[in-house]
Motif scaffolding. Structure first.
Motif, PDB file in Angstrom:
ATOM      1  N   LEU A  54       0.844  -1.193   0.000  1.00  0.00           N
ATOM      2  CA  LEU A  54       0.000   0.000   0.000  1.00  0.00           C
ATOM      3  C   LEU A  54       0.877   1.239   0.000  1.00  0.00           C
ATOM      4  O   LEU A  54       2.013   1.200   0.479  1.00  0.00           O
ATOM      5  CB  LEU A  54      -0.882   0.035   1.251  1.00  0.00           C
ATOM      6  CG  LEU A  54      -1.986  -1.006   1.349  1.00  0.00           C
ATOM      7  CD1 LEU A  54      -2.671  -0.901   2.705  1.00  0.00           C
ATOM      8  CD2 LEU A  54      -3.001  -0.820   0.248  1.00  0.00           C
ATOM      9  N   PRO A  55       0.345   2.351  -0.514  1.00  0.00           N
ATOM     10  CA  PRO A  55       1.131   3.580  -0.424  1.00  0.00           C
ATOM     11  C   PRO A  55       1.329   3.981   1.030  1.00  0.00           C
ATOM     12  O   PRO A  55       0.529   3.647   1.895  1.00  0.00           O
ATOM     13  CB  PRO A  55       0.291   4.609  -1.165  1.00  0.00           C
ATOM     14  CG  PRO A  55      -1.016   3.984  -1.430  1.00  0.00           C
ATOM     15  CD  PRO A  55      -0.917   2.525  -1.151  1.00  0.00           C
ATOM     16  N   ARG A  56       2.403   4.676   1.292  1.00  0.00           N
ATOM     17  CA  ARG A  56       2.659   5.152   2.658  1.00  0.00           C
ATOM     18  C   ARG A  56       1.565   6.109   3.087  1.00  0.00           C
ATOM     19  O   ARG A  56       0.925   6.739   2.272  1.00  0.00           O
ATOM     20  CB  ARG A  56       4.011   5.856   2.727  1.00  0.00           C
ATOM     21  CG  ARG A  56       5.154   4.919   2.524  1.00  0.00           C
ATOM     22  CD  ARG A  56       6.462   5.674   2.685  1.00  0.00           C
ATOM     23  NE  ARG A  56       7.566   4.816   2.338  1.00  0.00           N
ATOM     24  CZ  ARG A  56       8.316   4.200   3.219  1.00  0.00           C
ATOM     25  NH1 ARG A  56       8.101   4.358   4.490  1.00  0.00           N
ATOM     26  NH2 ARG A  56       9.305   3.431   2.832  1.00  0.00           N
ATOM     27  N   GLY A  57       1.384   6.203   4.379  1.00  0.00           N
ATOM     28  CA  GLY A  57       0.410   7.142   4.892  1.00  0.00           C
ATOM     29  C   GLY A  57      -0.827   6.495   5.480  1.00  0.00           C
ATOM     30  O   GLY A  57      -1.625   7.168   6.098  1.00  0.00           O
ATOM     31  N   ASP A  58      -1.007   5.200   5.287  1.00  0.00           N
ATOM     32  CA  ASP A  58      -2.161   4.518   5.887  1.00  0.00           C
ATOM     33  C   ASP A  58      -1.820   4.248   7.349  1.00  0.00           C
ATOM     34  O   ASP A  58      -0.906   3.482   7.640  1.00  0.00           O
ATOM     35  CB  ASP A  58      -2.443   3.211   5.156  1.00  0.00           C
ATOM     36  CG  ASP A  58      -3.698   2.516   5.651  1.00  0.00           C
ATOM     37  OD1 ASP A  58      -4.104   2.740   6.813  1.00  0.00           O
ATOM     38  OD2 ASP A  58      -4.270   1.736   4.882  1.00  0.00           O
ATOM     39  N   LEU A  64       5.375  -4.191   4.015  1.00  0.00           N
ATOM     40  CA  LEU A  64       6.714  -4.084   3.457  1.00  0.00           C
ATOM     41  C   LEU A  64       6.633  -3.560   2.026  1.00  0.00           C
ATOM     42  O   LEU A  64       5.743  -3.938   1.270  1.00  0.00           O
ATOM     43  CB  LEU A  64       7.405  -5.445   3.453  1.00  0.00           C
ATOM     44  CG  LEU A  64       7.663  -6.092   4.807  1.00  0.00           C
ATOM     45  CD1 LEU A  64       8.425  -7.396   4.631  1.00  0.00           C
ATOM     46  CD2 LEU A  64       8.432  -5.181   5.731  1.00  0.00           C
ATOM     47  N   SER A  65       7.579  -2.724   1.660  1.00  0.00           N
ATOM     48  CA  SER A  65       7.624  -2.205   0.300  1.00  0.00           C
ATOM     49  C   SER A  65       8.095  -3.302  -0.645  1.00  0.00           C
ATOM     50  O   SER A  65       8.661  -4.322  -0.227  1.00  0.00           O
ATOM     51  CB  SER A  65       8.587  -1.019   0.217  1.00  0.00           C
ATOM     52  OG  SER A  65       9.914  -1.474   0.414  1.00  0.00           O
ATOM     53  N   ASN A  66       7.878  -3.096  -1.935  1.00  0.00           N
ATOM     54  CA  ASN A  66       8.331  -4.071  -2.922  1.00  0.00           C
ATOM     55  C   ASN A  66       9.843  -4.265  -2.849  1.00  0.00           C
ATOM     56  O   ASN A  66      10.335  -5.384  -2.940  1.00  0.00           O
ATOM     57  CB  ASN A  66       7.919  -3.639  -4.324  1.00  0.00           C
ATOM     58  CG  ASN A  66       6.419  -3.693  -4.519  1.00  0.00           C
ATOM     59  OD1 ASN A  66       5.727  -4.441  -3.837  1.00  0.00           O
ATOM     60  ND2 ASN A  66       5.914  -2.900  -5.445  1.00  0.00           N
ATOM     61  N   ARG A  67      10.590  -3.184  -2.685  1.00  0.00           N
ATOM     62  CA  ARG A  67      12.051  -3.294  -2.598  1.00  0.00           C
ATOM     63  C   ARG A  67      12.469  -4.131  -1.394  1.00  0.00           C
ATOM     64  O   ARG A  67      13.361  -4.964  -1.479  1.00  0.00           O
ATOM     65  CB  ARG A  67      12.677  -1.911  -2.506  1.00  0.00           C
ATOM     66  CG  ARG A  67      12.679  -1.194  -3.815  1.00  0.00           C
ATOM     67  CD  ARG A  67      13.523   0.069  -3.746  1.00  0.00           C
ATOM     68  NE  ARG A  67      13.496   0.711  -5.039  1.00  0.00           N
ATOM     69  CZ  ARG A  67      13.162   1.958  -5.236  1.00  0.00           C
ATOM     70  NH1 ARG A  67      12.869   2.726  -4.223  1.00  0.00           N
ATOM     71  NH2 ARG A  67      13.159   2.467  -6.450  1.00  0.00           N
ATOM     72  N   ARG A  68      11.813  -3.899  -0.262  1.00  0.00           N
ATOM     73  CA  ARG A  68      12.170  -4.648   0.946  1.00  0.00           C
ATOM     74  C   ARG A  68      11.790  -6.128   0.807  1.00  0.00           C
ATOM     75  O   ARG A  68      12.502  -7.001   1.279  1.00  0.00           O
ATOM     76  CB  ARG A  68      11.491  -4.018   2.156  1.00  0.00           C
ATOM     77  CG  ARG A  68      12.032  -4.535   3.436  1.00  0.00           C
ATOM     78  CD  ARG A  68      11.911  -3.526   4.545  1.00  0.00           C
ATOM     79  NE  ARG A  68      12.211  -4.207   5.784  1.00  0.00           N
ATOM     80  CZ  ARG A  68      11.523  -4.106   6.885  1.00  0.00           C
ATOM     81  NH1 ARG A  68      10.496  -3.284   6.930  1.00  0.00           N
ATOM     82  NH2 ARG A  68      11.849  -4.760   7.953  1.00  0.00           N
ATOM     83  N   LEU A  69      10.672  -6.402   0.156  1.00  0.00           N
ATOM     84  CA  LEU A  69      10.271  -7.785  -0.068  1.00  0.00           C
ATOM     85  C   LEU A  69      11.286  -8.521  -0.927  1.00  0.00           C
ATOM     86  O   LEU A  69      11.583  -9.691  -0.698  1.00  0.00           O
ATOM     87  CB  LEU A  69       8.899  -7.840  -0.749  1.00  0.00           C
ATOM     88  CG  LEU A  69       7.718  -7.672   0.178  1.00  0.00           C
ATOM     89  CD1 LEU A  69       6.440  -7.502  -0.635  1.00  0.00           C
ATOM     90  CD2 LEU A  69       7.583  -8.865   1.098  1.00  0.00           C
TER      91      LEU A  69
END
Length: 72
Positions: A54-58, A64-69
């Motif tokens: 999800l976009p940040r801010g929720d 986890l972000s796609n990069r971190r995954l």
């Protein structure tokens, strides 16, 4: 033509990270990391999954972000 081999199940909607649950039986932060996802997939016979972020801010989700995954 012969019978087709069975198609392995694919889960097209999973999240990895933390989400705040408002459900009466599971209230509070719930965490599912890469290891929990793989364990779920093994138990359910799922060979592939599409992980959604999800976009940040929720304020109720820490996925986890796609990069971190990709690094996990």
């Amino acid at each position: 033509m012969g019978a087709r081999p069975p198609v392995p199940p694919i889960d097209f909607h999973v999240h990895v990270g933390e989400v705040y649950s408002f459900h009466p039986k599971v209230k509070g932060w719930v965490r599912a990391g890469p290891g929990e996802l793989l364990s779920y997939m093994d138990g359910a016979g799922v060979e592939r999954a599409v992980v959604l972020s999800l976009p940040r801010g929720d304020p109720y989700a820490r996925f986890l972000s796609n990069r971190r995954l990709l690094r996990a």
